[in-house]
Design a protein around this motif. Structure first.
Motif, PDB file in Angstrom:
ATOM      1  N   PRO A  74       0.808  -1.236   0.000  1.00 52.53           N
ATOM      2  CA  PRO A  74       0.000   0.000   0.000  1.00 52.53           C
ATOM      3  C   PRO A  74       0.832   1.274   0.000  1.00 52.53           C
ATOM      4  N   ASN A  75       2.013   1.251   0.595  1.00 53.74           N
ATOM      5  CA  ASN A  75       2.796   2.481   0.724  1.00 53.74           C
ATOM      6  C   ASN A  75       3.412   2.932  -0.593  1.00 53.74           C
ATOM      7  N   PHE A  76       3.393   2.086  -1.605  1.00 48.71           N
ATOM      8  CA  PHE A  76       3.967   2.464  -2.894  1.00 48.71           C
ATOM      9  C   PHE A  76       2.955   3.188  -3.784  1.00 48.71           C
ATOM     10  N   PHE A  77       1.766   3.478  -3.226  1.00 49.40           N
ATOM     11  CA  PHE A  77       0.739   4.172  -4.005  1.00 49.40           C
ATOM     12  C   PHE A  77       0.409   5.474  -3.294  1.00 49.40           C
ATOM     13  N   GLU A  88       7.705   9.669   3.243  1.00 50.47           N
ATOM     14  CA  GLU A  88       8.399   9.886   1.980  1.00 50.47           C
ATOM     15  C   GLU A  88       7.904   8.893   0.936  1.00 50.47           C
ATOM     16  N   ASN A  89       8.038   9.295  -0.315  1.00 51.19           N
ATOM     17  CA  ASN A  89       7.640   8.426  -1.422  1.00 51.19           C
ATOM     18  C   ASN A  89       8.738   7.382  -1.645  1.00 51.19           C
ATOM     19  N   PRO A  90       8.456   6.108  -1.431  1.00 51.32           N
ATOM     20  CA  PRO A  90       9.506   5.086  -1.585  1.00 51.32           C
ATOM     21  C   PRO A  90      10.009   4.965  -3.012  1.00 51.32           C
ATOM     22  N   HIS A  91       9.280   5.454  -3.987  1.00 50.57           N
ATOM     23  CA  HIS A  91       9.723   5.352  -5.379  1.00 50.57           C
ATOM     24  C   HIS A  91      10.922   6.259  -5.641  1.00 50.57           C
TER      25      HIS A  91
END
Length: 718
Positions: free
Chosen positions: A545-548, A556-559
């Motif tokens: 879920p955290n990658f969206f 922070e954005n993990p991407h």
């Protein structure tokens, strides 16, 4: 039970994937026709009775048909012809002819006497004897019709003086004229002769010539009115045509219970076919024609549904199963119809149409209601004298159509039970209507009992529908309205998981559902399917879920820390992870397809451009596209549009109608140019309707709000 369902499902699947689709379709309609024909054949065959002359009837025997009693009609026609008086033609020349004959007769007498007188004066020849005169006179009268006079009469005229002859001639001619001026038929001839005799008797004649004059007058009296054969024939033909045929009416009681069957009654029973021992093929041919017409009627409504061939075969088998069950129920109830009066009103007439409405379509349910009404009117014809029980057919039609109209588009189980209750009430109204139309010939107690049967009918229809629905949904993998409503329950494990682990995605899915449902209903697609599919379309995001971005709150954005290619794999995986999760939870294929197809083969533009910026060589777009497949249905395509639109509009700082419409149009045009709608049935006109509907829905969500005083103070202070 599970093994049985799985086996049945496998059978259905094998049936659906047969290559010879034309053969399967023909077989489907043939089976429908055979089911109807087999169930109705016994009801159309005429009843045969073992009845003999002078036996006693055990019950009332009524005519099953309206038919002419030809023997009785022929007898009536003969009587009418015999009663016709003959037509006569008057021969007006008869009087003159007969008068001339009288004159010729007296002329012959005078001639014979005149010849003898001249010869006597000359003295050359002796006077002829009376016999010679008689012979000569007879020779002169040979060609005359007056050649039947006796010798005594002729001799009397030969020996009478010329004065008396003249008087006799005048009397005879006058009397003959008087009599012949009246109508004289062959039957009236003797009376006319008597009349002429009576007139001569009254005349002033010498007694010596009275009787000879009477004989002569009677001889010349003949009929002057003769039968006109042609006119009489025409008159008799008109009399025959005016005879009303003797009809035996349908329902007419031929023999009453306890009555001795006489020859006339036996002949009538034979006329209506109740004693015919020969096999009658006509009812079977008539039934075959009726079955073909009803099957063709159903075929029109079945073929108009735009199913793919795979779904068509599945729905055909399901319809055949529902149809068979309905006919079997009809047949079983009809066998018990004679147990007690009115028991046939227990028939769950609405069951079949309710199942068809819920599982297939409303239009097909309406068509099937008419077919069931016709079939039921034949099956339950034991209380009628004809083939069709129109009253009970009307009862079935009213009950079935009531169920169809009372069932809404979104039907919970409780709604089906309520529909059964309302159908019961409408059944009661239908029964009251039918019996009121019988001119009030009914018993209130019987009407109350029948109303109780009607309530049971509605209840059974609802219960049987609820009981059979899960079987059809599982065996045929049908996504019914009721099933969709159950899947939309937020307490479903997958939706609870989505809410708890990815609340941002859950909120996004609800927004997409609102947009997709409105758009689908605007173009005639299944709005409820689009809504439920939207709820589950992003359930795969619960794995990461955290990658969206919708779930990244205060983090922070993990991407930003991983390579674009890895980000692409994580993002792309959510559609197929979600499809796998839906399959594990045994959700319907339509929902799985929406989750798998809502992105189609679109390009992940953000990560594609990011990868190109980091790479020295151009990267192919195929590396950053979803693997597909593209949307195969309108619902999947519209859910994909709504998914992209909701995410894009949410990123606008201050959305306005113009900005919203610009983004919506751009997303749809980009997908159209990218070929994402090529495999769906969406048209350009429908895409325009989808765009307008989504814009209207978004404007309702992002409408402008007034600023309250507290907000203005905070804004000034800030």
């Amino acid at each position: 039970m599970t093994n049985l369902k799985s086996k049945w499902t496998s059978i259905v699947n094998r049936f659906s994937f047969q290559k010879n689709e034309g053969f399967l379709t023909a077989l489907f309609y043939l089976l429908i026709a055979l089911i109807m024909y087999g169930s109705l054949i016994q009801s159309v065959l005429p009843e045969k009775m073992d009845i003999s002359l002078y036996s006693v009837a055990e019950r009332d025997i009524a005519s099953p048909v309206t038919i002419e009693n030809k023997q009785a009609t022929l007898q009536k026609q003969n009587e009418a012809a015999e009663a016709v008086e003959p037509e006569y033609t008057n021969k007006v020349e008869t009087t003159q002819t007969q008068v001339e004959k009288v004159e010729d007769f007296f002329a012959s007498i005078a001639k014979v006497n005149e010849v003898n007188a001249s010869e006597e004066d000359d003295g050359a020849v002796e006077e002829k004897s009376l016999d010679e005169k008689l012979t000569e006179l007879k020779e002169m009268l040979v060609s005359s019709a007056i050649n039947e006079l006796s010798d005594d009469t002729l001799q009397a005229f030969l020996t009478t003086s010329s004065t008396q002859l003249a008087i006799s001639k005048d009397v005879i001619i006058t009397s003959v004229k008087n009599v012949l001026n009246e109508r004289i038929t062959v039957e009236e001839l003797n009376q006319a002769k008597d009349n002429v005799e009576e007139q001569i008797q009254k005349a002033n004649l010498n007694s010596s010539v009275r009787e000879p004059s009477i004989e002569l007058a009677r001889a010349v009296i003949i009929p002057n009115f003769f039968i006109d054969t042609e006119a009489t024939k025409v008159k008799r033909e008109k009399a025959i045509e005016s005879v009303t045929p003797v009809m035996i009416r349908q329902g007419q009681i031929i023999v009453q219970e306890g009555q001795v069957i006489n020859r006339e009654a036996l002949e009538q029973l034979e006329v209506v076919g109740l004693l015919d021992e020969h096999f009658n093929l006509y009812p079977l041919v008539g039934l075959a024609i009726l079955v073909v017409v009803l099957t063709g009627f159903l075929a029109y409504f079945i073929q108009e549904r735009g199913f793919t061939q795979l779904n068509r075969n599945r729905y055909n088998v399901m319809y055949l199963t529902i149809f068979s069950i309905t006919i079997i129920v009809f047949k079983l109830v009809s066998l018990s119809a004679g147990l007690t009066s009115g028991i046939h009103y227990v028939l769950p007439a609405a069951m079949g149409t309710m199942l068809i409405k819920l599982l297939i379509s409303e239009r097909l349910a309406l068509a099937s209601a008419l077919v069931f009404a016709v079939v039921g009117s034949i099956l339950f014809n034991t209380d009628t004298v004809g083939i069709f029980n129109g009253e009970f057919g009307l009862y079935i039609l009213v009950s079935s159509n009531a169920a169809i109209f009372l069932l809404g588009r979104h039907n919970h189980r409780s709604k089906i039970l309520k529909t059964g209750l309302f159908v019961s009430l409408i059944n009661i109204v239908a029964i009251i209507m039918i019996y009121m139309l019988r001119m009030g010939q009914f018993d209130w107690i019987d009407l109350g009992v029948y109303s109780g049967y009607a309530v049971i009918s509605g209840f059974l229809s609802a219960v049987l529908t609820l009981g059979l629905m899960p079987f059809f949904e599982a065996a045929f993998r049908i996504l019914s309205t009721m099933k969709l409503i159950e899947l939309s329950n937020p307490n479903h494990p997958l939706l609870r998981k989505l809410l708890m682990e990815a609340p941002g995605t859950y909120h996004h899915s609800v927004m997409v559902a609102n947009l997709a449902e409105a758009a689908c209903e605007a173009v005639g697609a299944n709005g409820l399917l689009a809504r439920v599919g939207s709820y589950y379309h992003d359930v795969g995001k619960t794995k990461r879920p955290n990658f969206f971005i919708e779930n990244q709150m205060n983090m922070e954005n993990p991407h930003d820390k991983i390579a674009p290619l890895l980000s692409k794999k994580i993002i792309v995986a959510h559609a197929y992870d979600g499809a796998d999760m839906l399959r594990e939870h045994r959700l319907p294929k339509e929902i799985v397809d929406i989750a798998e197809q809502h992105h189609g083969t679109t390009l992940l533009k953000y990560f594609y451009h990011k990868a190109n910026e980091q790479s020295e060589q151009p990267i192919p777009e195929e590396d950053y596209r979803y693997p597909g497949p593209r949307a195969q249905t309108k619902e999947a395509a519209i859910v994909g549009i709504a998914d992209g639109v909701e995410a894009a509009v949410r990123s606008i700082p201050k959305p306005t109608p113009a900005k919203i419409e610009s983004i919506v149009r751009k997303i749809i045009n980009d997908r159209l140019e990218d070929g994402q709608f090529n495999e769906s049935d969406l048209t350009f006109k429908e895409l325009d309707t989808v765009a307008k509907t989504i814009c209207e829905t978004l404007q309702g969500i992002f409408h402008s709000r007034i600023e309250y005083p507290e907000d203005l103070k905070k804004k000034v202070t800030k």
